[in-house]
Design an enzyme around this catalytic site. Structure first.
Site, PDB file in Angstrom:
ATOM      1  CG  MET A   1      -1.495  -1.612   0.539  1.00  0.00           C
ATOM      2  SD  MET A   1      -1.887  -2.567   2.115  1.00  0.00           S
ATOM      3  CE  MET A   1      -0.886  -1.706   3.282  1.00  0.00           C
TER       4      MET A   1
ATOM      5  CB  CYS B   1      -6.563  -5.409   1.447  1.00  0.00           C
ATOM      6  SG  CYS B   1      -4.769  -5.546   1.457  1.00  0.00           S
TER       7      CYS B   1
ATOM      8  CE  LYS C   1     -10.364  -3.332  -5.118  1.00  0.00           C
ATOM      9  NZ  LYS C   1      -9.805  -4.584  -4.551  1.00  0.00           N
TER      10      LYS C   1
ATOM     11  CG  HIS D   1     -10.741  -8.920  -5.972  1.00  0.00           C
ATOM     12  ND1 HIS D   1      -9.741  -8.395  -6.016  1.00  0.00           N
ATOM     13  CD2 HIS D   1     -10.900 -10.260  -6.435  1.00  0.00           C
ATOM     14  CE1 HIS D   1      -9.003  -9.338  -6.633  1.00  0.00           C
ATOM     15  NE2 HIS D   1      -9.622 -10.482  -6.716  1.00  0.00           N
TER      16      HIS D   1
ATOM     17  CG  ASN E   1     -10.551  -5.307  -8.490  1.00  0.00           C
ATOM     18  OD1 ASN E   1     -10.313  -5.922  -7.539  1.00  0.00           O
ATOM     19  ND2 ASN E   1      -9.857  -5.125  -9.562  1.00  0.00           N
ATOM     20  N   GLY E   2     -10.898  -7.818 -10.444  1.00  0.00           N
ATOM     21  CA  GLY E   2     -10.147  -9.247 -10.360  1.00  0.00           C
ATOM     22  C   GLY E   2      -9.830 -10.115 -11.549  1.00  0.00           C
TER      23      GLY E   2
ATOM     24  N   GLY F   1      -6.421  -3.568 -11.852  1.00  0.00           N
ATOM     25  CA  GLY F   1      -5.051  -3.414 -10.709  1.00  0.00           C
ATOM     26  C   GLY F   1      -3.868  -3.898 -11.324  1.00  0.00           C
ATOM     27  NE  ARG F   2      -0.736  -8.357  -7.499  1.00  0.00           N
ATOM     28  CZ  ARG F   2      -1.571  -8.124  -6.507  1.00  0.00           C
ATOM     29  NH1 ARG F   2      -2.815  -7.687  -6.692  1.00  0.00           N
ATOM     30  NH2 ARG F   2      -0.835  -7.976  -5.378  1.00  0.00           N
TER      31      ARG F   2
END
Length: 318
Positions: free
Chosen positions: A2, A83, A122, A154, A194-195, A216-217
């Protein structure tokens, strides 16, 4: 993600990979229905393929938001059930929905009925004291029974009580094996992971066990890794984009954004990690973090920052 993967971020990432599916930041269904749709959902056609990620827990509202998203031209609608942020918990959506898989299934069914494009989910492997073996199976069975086209997992449990979202990025540990076991059980379903995936090499390793990998990050902070996606993951022979071309494309994009009333920093805040690990990266980052935020800053600031990058890096592929 976000406040991170907005339209400017996605346009930037698309300069680095033509093939990767890009996701919006999570947008709450109520905001889609009642808010400024162009501001929330508008995107440049250069971003394709792109998926809209929704948050919510009311089937009818999610169905309406999905219809609106499909009309805007998105390639996929994704429901976020992963999330753990405080903002999400207060709205009764996100990771807390792992506790009510039947409701998630009802949301997916309503969305599938309202749009012709893929609907995906997700999630986490579980939340709080849930047993990940049982929790993930229940969630997966519920969404696939409702018609979900894919499940992105994730591989870390979301801890909603006792840990901050920041702490939850590292605690408890990742459990990739749990996602692999889900894929083994549901071999005919699309399962993505993911993750904690930091490199394209790691992504390729995961693809021996699952159908897709979501970054992601790592992609945000070190966006240069995306330049290897098309060749390593999709097998394309084309060389990676050249860094000068990426900077030129973003400067032109920023100029258009400024002409429409925007600010340079709206664009450049996503680009600070472009030269991570290369000579001059620190100075490039400093200029974008300071000069680009000043009133009246224009795309020439981006070009000036690029000149601070070591000459060898200026001529490299991304």
């Amino acid at each position: 993600m976000m406040d991170w993967t907005d339209r400017h971020c996605r346009f930037f990432h698309r300069q680095l990979t033509r093939r990767a599916l890009l996701y919006t930041e999570m947008v709450v269904a109520d905001a889609v229905i009642h808010g400024n749709r162009e501001r929330l959902l508008g995107f440049d056609e250069a971003e394709y393929p792109v998926a809209l990620q929704l948050g919510g827990s009311e089937p009818a509202k999610l169905a309406e938001a999905a219809r609106i998203g499909a009309a805007f031209g998105y390639d996929e609608i994704n429901l976020n059930v992963g999330c753990p942020s405080d903002r999400v918990q207060s709205g009764t959506f996100g990771a807390c929905l792992m506790k009510v898989p039947d409701l998630v299934g009802a949301c997916v069914a309503a969305m599938k009925e309202s749009v012709a494009i893929p609907v995906t989910v997700k999630c986490r492997i579980g939340v709080d004291d849930q047993n990940p073996e049982e929790a993930l199976d229940r969630l997966a069975d519920a969404v696939f029974s409702a018609g979900a086209d894919a499940l992105w997992v994730h591989a870390r449990k979301a801890w909603l009580q006792g840990l901050s979202p920041r702490e939850n990025r590292d605690i408890p540990p990742l459990d990739y094996g749990r996602v692999y076991r889900l894929k083994e059980r549901l071999s005919k379903k699309f399962i993505g992971i993911n993750g904690g995936v930091q490199t394209i090499d790691e992504a390729a390793t995961h693809l021996a066990h699952v159908d897709g990998v979501m970054l992601g990050r790592s992609a945000y902070h070190t966006p240069g890794i995306l330049a290897a996606v098309d060749a390593r993951i999709y097998g394309e022979a084309e060389r990676a984009p050249m860094l000068p071309d990426v900077v030129d494309a973003m400067a032109a994009y920023a100029a258009r954004h400024i002409e429409q009333g925007g600010k340079l920093s709206h664009v450049t805040r996503h680009m600070t990690g472009l030269f991570h690990g290369r000579g001059g990266a620190r100075r490039f980052r400093q200029i974008l973090s300071t000069d680009a935020t000043r009133p009246g800053a224009g795309p020439e600031v981006l070009h000036r920052a690029f000149l601070e990058v070591a000459p060898g890096a200026q001529d490299e592929a991304a």
